[in-house]
Write a protein that holds these residues in place. Structure first.
Motif, PDB file in Angstrom:
ATOM      1  N   GLN A 144      54.217  41.294  68.764  1.00 32.41           N
ATOM      2  CA  GLN A 144      53.475  42.485  69.243  1.00 32.41           C
ATOM      3  C   GLN A 144      53.995  42.912  70.610  1.00 32.41           C
ATOM      4  N   ILE A 145      54.217  41.946  71.497  1.00 33.41           N
ATOM      5  CA  ILE A 145      54.703  42.264  72.851  1.00 33.41           C
ATOM      6  C   ILE A 145      56.082  42.919  72.772  1.00 33.41           C
ATOM      7  N   LEU A 146      56.948  42.365  71.909  1.00 32.50           N
ATOM      8  CA  LEU A 146      58.295  42.929  71.779  1.00 32.50           C
ATOM      9  C   LEU A 146      58.229  44.358  71.242  1.00 32.50           C
ATOM     10  N   GLU A 147      57.271  44.622  70.362  1.00 29.83           N
ATOM     11  CA  GLU A 147      57.114  45.971  69.830  1.00 29.83           C
ATOM     12  C   GLU A 147      56.707  46.939  70.943  1.00 29.83           C
ATOM     13  N   VAL A 148      55.785  46.494  71.815  1.00 27.91           N
ATOM     14  CA  VAL A 148      55.377  47.316  72.958  1.00 27.91           C
ATOM     15  C   VAL A 148      56.586  47.609  73.846  1.00 27.91           C
ATOM     16  N   VAL A 149      57.393  46.591  74.084  1.00 31.35           N
ATOM     17  CA  VAL A 149      58.582  46.760  74.934  1.00 31.35           C
ATOM     18  C   VAL A 149      59.527  47.782  74.313  1.00 31.35           C
ATOM     19  N   LYS A 150      59.756  47.639  73.003  1.00 27.59           N
ATOM     20  CA  LYS A 150      60.669  48.574  72.306  1.00 27.59           C
ATOM     21  C   LYS A 150      60.163  50.009  72.423  1.00 27.59           C
ATOM     22  N   GLN A 151      58.850  50.176  72.207  1.00 25.82           N
ATOM     23  CA  GLN A 151      58.268  51.527  72.217  1.00 25.82           C
ATOM     24  C   GLN A 151      58.218  52.124  73.626  1.00 25.82           C
ATOM     25  N   SER A 152      58.236  51.277  74.651  1.00 28.03           N
ATOM     26  CA  SER A 152      58.038  51.756  76.027  1.00 28.03           C
ATOM     27  C   SER A 152      59.202  52.611  76.530  1.00 28.03           C
TER      28      SER A 152
END
Ligand code: SF4
Length: 226
Positions: free
Chosen positions: A56-64
């Motif tokens: 989930q954290i990596l997804e947030v990073v990607k989307q940021s």
């Protein structure tokens, strides 16, 4: 793992990717120390914050859309999921990664192999056993040692720290004036006045201006992701 917050801002502290770099901050929950000047006491209780899977954290990073991440706390290395998170940020997302640590934990081999910038906050008041930490590792990659200075006595102690660690060529030292106690001007003056007694200070140390406090004087966080 327990996340306190994820937000975009400017990295106003020293780091190898550049002071002033737009950065996504991942603030982890929990810390093993209790510094008197701590401005993130809300991270101390490791049961607080929110639970997030690393995916989930990596997804947030990607989307940021940010290209650089600073993992901070609290104390990131006190968090169980930290090694996997840091490694995957570098290996899977190819992010530029800085880690802010208090220097009391051994860096796990899993992340030691990665091109991460370590920013070690040396605690004068606690006499942080950074030398033990360093010897356990055996060597350092790019590392900044940041020392908060609130008085001339602190400055003198900081000079001793620099002199004791200065033979480590990859070390750089950042003297951070404690807000309300010592001005940047005063600290700079002490450094120059001591150039003959302690010549290494002018070669190895800088005054660490906290750019985020200049750019965001009210401490606003305009880009909150979690
Ligand atoms: S190590 Fe950092 S987060 Fe922990 S108490 Fe000290 S200043 Fe606060």
């Amino acid at each position: 793992m327990r996340i306190n917050e994820i937000f975009g801002s400017v990295d106003g502290e020293v780091n190898r990717w550049g002071q002033g770099k737009p950065t996504l901050f991942i603030r982890l929950q929990g810390c093993n120390l209790r510094c008197s000047y701590c401005d993130t006491k809300y991270t101390w209780d490791e049961t607080q914050g929110k639970e997030m899977e690393i995916d989930q954290i990596l997804e947030v990073v990607k989307q940021s859309g940010f290209g650089k991440v600073t993992i901070t706390g609290g104390e990131p290395l006190s968090c169980e999921g930290f090694p996997e998170l840091a490694r995957r940020l570098v290996q899977e997302l190819r992010m530029q990664v800085s880690v802010e640590t208090n220097g009391t934990y051994i860096i796990p081999a899993e992340v030691w192999a990665q091109p991460i910038c370590w920013v070690v906050d040396y605690k004068l008041e606690l006499n942080t056993p950074i030398v033990r930490f360093m010897n356990d590792i055996g060597s350092w990659r790019t590392a900044w040692v940041k020392i908060v200075i609130g008085s001339y006595d602190d400055f003198q102690q900081a000079v001793g720290v620099v002199e004791s660690l200065a033979d480590l060529s990859d070390f750089s030292f950042a003297f951070s004036p404690l807000f309300g106690k010592v001005s940047e001007e005063q600290l700079f003056t002490w450094m120059v006045e001591n150039r003959f007694n302690h010549p290494i200070i002018l070669n190895k140390a800088i005054v660490n201006t906290q750019l985020h406090k200049i750019i965001f004087p009210k401490g606003e966080k305009n880009f909150i992701f979690a």
